[in-house]
Design an enzyme around this catalytic site. Structure first.
Site, PDB file in Angstrom:
ATOM      1  N   SER A 124       0.840  -1.194   0.000  1.00 20.55           N
ATOM      2  CA  SER A 124       0.000   0.000   0.000  1.00 20.55           C
ATOM      3  C   SER A 124       0.875   1.243   0.000  1.00 20.55           C
ATOM      4  O   SER A 124       1.987   1.234   0.548  1.00 20.55           O
ATOM      5  CB  SER A 124      -0.860  -0.028   1.267  1.00 20.55           C
ATOM      6  OG  SER A 124      -1.364   1.245   1.539  1.00 20.55           O
ATOM      7  N   TYR A 149      -2.115  -1.418  10.857  1.00 13.93           N
ATOM      8  CA  TYR A 149      -2.380  -1.985   9.525  1.00 13.93           C
ATOM      9  C   TYR A 149      -1.232  -1.631   8.574  1.00 13.93           C
ATOM     10  O   TYR A 149      -0.659  -2.498   7.907  1.00 13.93           O
ATOM     11  CB  TYR A 149      -3.706  -1.440   8.959  1.00 13.93           C
ATOM     12  CG  TYR A 149      -3.775  -1.528   7.465  1.00 13.93           C
ATOM     13  CD1 TYR A 149      -4.029  -2.730   6.834  1.00 13.93           C
ATOM     14  CD2 TYR A 149      -3.532  -0.395   6.664  1.00 13.93           C
ATOM     15  CE1 TYR A 149      -4.052  -2.821   5.457  1.00 13.93           C
ATOM     16  CE2 TYR A 149      -3.560  -0.469   5.291  1.00 13.93           C
ATOM     17  CZ  TYR A 149      -3.816  -1.685   4.686  1.00 13.93           C
ATOM     18  OH  TYR A 149      -3.812  -1.778   3.323  1.00 13.93           O
ATOM     19  N   LYS A 153       1.913  -3.889   6.494  1.00 10.60           N
ATOM     20  CA  LYS A 153       2.293  -3.833   5.070  1.00 10.60           C
ATOM     21  C   LYS A 153       3.793  -3.597   4.936  1.00 10.60           C
ATOM     22  O   LYS A 153       4.472  -4.234   4.139  1.00 10.60           O
ATOM     23  CB  LYS A 153       1.504  -2.732   4.347  1.00 10.60           C
ATOM     24  CG  LYS A 153       0.024  -3.030   4.217  1.00 10.60           C
ATOM     25  CD  LYS A 153      -0.216  -4.269   3.367  1.00 10.60           C
ATOM     26  CE  LYS A 153      -1.641  -4.746   3.364  1.00 10.60           C
ATOM     27  NZ  LYS A 153      -1.833  -6.063   2.763  1.00 10.60           N
TER      28      LYS A 153
END
Ligand code: UDP
Length: 338
Positions: A124, A149, A153
């Site tokens: 991302s 989160y 990644k």
């Protein structure tokens, strides 16, 4: 060629499965249905004319994963399976680290043990944080993401780089900007759970009357209209990039490959521009109010996606209006199913 697609019933996963099937790949989906529904499998079959093999389990179940690898000759994996709610990750960081990273490592162990290469990871643009310069290319320095989160990644990328280097594997890290839209058939799209956090699902639900009005999180940013700017990429364009990235990995003659690509349109759009585009494309009204900024939001992020164009022959083709038109068609489809 047989590709394991984890999270293949999810939003980006389901669109990518369709593209893989349409390009002659066999697909095996593992998805624990924590954020997807079974009818998506039927709809994949309707769209692609082929039904992928499907196993409903959590990738932390190592013994079940090993059985899939025993039963099928797998040539590569596209790993979409992950928790993805930024706010929730702040409340439940351990759940995010455990789910997103253990499942990744379990697949990589199988790859290592069975001598399989070709791994594509959903990353991302959150790994760049608020970049010092726009547009963001792949050499832009990474910053520690604010959310757990985002950290999963960034950690996932590091795990994959070490994996590729130590075991001589081919990996591709795809850094998505903001995926939006639905399949042109209106049979596949995003299924937000509860109150959406992301802009486009919220806009869509507001237009359909499920939500009263959109809250625009801040209009005092240093941008042309004061609202924050993002790079909204159409999900089918994004799905196509995965097939190109996979084909490139498979064609590589070197044993070790670490590809990194930004997947975006190269164009920034403000929150107000998204609202206007949605209204124009669908001839509907989206009531909104301006609110304070949302914690953790950055001002602007849009991609320089030239590397993907140069090396993959891929570029985003679909306009914001068109992407938002498909979103509305999907919303109408969802309502017709009730
Ligand atoms: N946004 C907003 N109202 C909402 C949801 C999002 O104004 O209900 C804004 C948000 O502040 C950000 C942009 O829309 O500037 C995109 O937000 P989203 O959560 O979709 O993606 P991300 O913040 O991860 O880029």
């Amino acid at each position: 060629m047989t590709i394991l697609v984890t999270g293949g019933l999810g939003y980006i996963g389901s669109h990518t499965v369709v593209e893989l099937l349409q390009n002659g790949f066999q697909v095996i989906i593992v998805d624990d249905m924590s954020n997807s529904e079974k009818f998506i499998l039927d709809n994949i079959e309707k769209v692609a004319g082929k039904r992928p093999v499907f196993f409903p389990f959590d990738l932390r179940r190592k013994e079940l994963l090993a059985q899939v690898f025993d039963a099928y000759e797998i040539d590569g994996c596209i790993n979409f399976a992950a928790f993805k709610a930024v706010g929730e990750s702040q409340e439940k960081p351990l759940d995010y680290y455990e789910n997103n990273l253990f499942s990744l490592i379990n697949i990589l162990q199988e790859f290592k043990n069975r001598n399989i290469s070709n791994f594509i990871f959903s990353s991302s643009c959150t790994v760049y944080g608020q970049a010092d310069q726009q547009p963001i290319d792949e050499d832009t320095p990474l910053k520690t993401p604010e959310s757990s989160y985002g950290k999963t990644k960034q950690m996932g990328e590091e795990i994959l780089k070490d994996f590729a280097t130590a075991y001589k594997k081919k990996v591709s890290l795809l850094r998505y900007f903001n995926p939006i839209g639905s399949h042109p058939s209106a049979l596949l799209g995003e299924l937000p759970i509860g109150i959406p956090n992301n802009l486009v699902p919220y806009v869509t639900q507001t237009a359909s009357g499920i939500r009263e009005q959109l809250s625009i999180w801040g209009n005092d940013y240093d941008t042309p209209d004061g609202t924050a700017v993002r790079d909204y990429i159409y999900v089918v364009d994004l799905a196509k990039a995965h097939v190109k990235a996979l084909q490139k990995l498979m064609a590589e003659t070197s044993e070790t490959v670490i590809d990194i690509y930004n997947l975006g349109t190269g164009k920034g759009s403000s929150v107000l521009e998204v609202v206007e585009s949605f209204e124009r494309a669908n001839d509907v009204k989206v009531p909104y109010k301006i609110c304070d900024r949302r914690d953790g939001d950055i001002t602007v992020a849009y991609a320089n996606a030239d590397k993907a164009e140069r090396e993959l022959g891929w570029k985003a083709e679909t306009s914001l209006d068109e992407a938002l038109r498909t979103t509305w068609e999907w919303q109408k489809y969802l309502e017709s199913r009730k």
